[in-house]
Design a protein around this motif. Structure first.
Motif, mmCIF file in Angstrom:
data_model
loop_
_atom_site.group_PDB
_atom_site.id
_atom_site.type_symbol
_atom_site.label_atom_id
_atom_site.label_comp_id
_atom_site.label_asym_id
_atom_site.label_seq_id
_atom_site.Cartn_x
_atom_site.Cartn_y
_atom_site.Cartn_z
ATOM 1 N N ALA A 160 55.716 36.062 28.598
ATOM 2 C CA ALA A 160 54.295 36.399 28.774
ATOM 3 C C ALA A 160 54.125 37.895 28.978
ATOM 4 N N ALA A 161 54.986 38.506 29.759
ATOM 5 C CA ALA A 161 54.906 39.952 29.990
ATOM 6 C C ALA A 161 55.192 40.725 28.714
ATOM 7 N N ILE A 197 50.761 41.015 33.857
ATOM 8 C CA ILE A 197 49.881 39.926 33.425
ATOM 9 C C ILE A 197 50.084 38.682 34.286
ATOM 10 N N THR A 198 51.255 38.546 34.886
ATOM 11 C CA THR A 198 51.549 37.390 35.742
ATOM 12 C C THR A 198 51.891 37.872 37.135
ATOM 13 N N GLY A 199 51.755 36.973 38.076
ATOM 14 C CA GLY A 199 52.104 37.302 39.462
ATOM 15 C C GLY A 199 51.633 36.200 40.381
ATOM 16 N N ALA A 251 49.330 34.105 42.703
ATOM 17 C CA ALA A 251 47.884 33.839 42.603
ATOM 18 C C ALA A 251 47.109 34.634 43.649
ATOM 19 N N TYR A 283 51.850 40.052 26.488
ATOM 20 C CA TYR A 283 50.557 40.534 26.972
ATOM 21 C C TYR A 283 50.632 41.810 27.806
ATOM 22 N N LEU A 333 57.840 33.698 32.177
ATOM 23 C CA LEU A 333 57.139 34.881 32.684
ATOM 24 C C LEU A 333 57.548 36.138 31.916
#
Length: 113
Positions: free
Chosen positions: A94-95, A102-104, A106, A98, A91
């Motif tokens: 990815a952060a 960007i993540t978290g 659902a 991007y 994670l």
């Protein structure tokens, strides 16, 4: 993502009348692992026993920071902790690639269609 680990957390609560309460806790092992830090922060808050208190501010501070390369991690037979650490690393990557947010969970993303 800062490349640092913390050895202790300090929670400061400021009430509506501007009085303050402070609690500190030294961690069992220095870490930057989010679930471990969140659990410790929750324990600090619970230890205050706030019931219907008029809280103005909560401040959580990481204390005694060290470079992450100086960390050690107690090995366990619990595979869940290892999976959580790998997930957190993915994670963070990815952060970094991007951008934040960007993540978290659902449930926080808008539904398609």
């Amino acid at each position: 993502t800062s490349g640092e680990i913390t050895q202790a957390l300090t929670l400061t609560v400021t009430y509506a009348d501007r009085t303050q309460t402070t609690r500190s806790r030294t961690l069992t092992e220095p870490t930057a692992h989010t679930p471990a830090l969140a659990t410790t922060a929750r324990e600090l808050l619970t230890s205050l026993g706030l019931q219907r208190a008029r809280v103005r501010t909560l401040a959580l501070r990481a204390e005694r920071l060290r470079p992450a390369e100086h960390t050690v991690h107690q090995l366990t037979f619990d595979d869940r902790d290892h999976k959580l650490r790998r997930l957190e690393t993915a994670l963070d990557r990815a952060a970094a690639r991007y951008g934040p947010g960007i993540t978290g969970a659902a449930s926080t993303f808008p539904r398609a269609g």
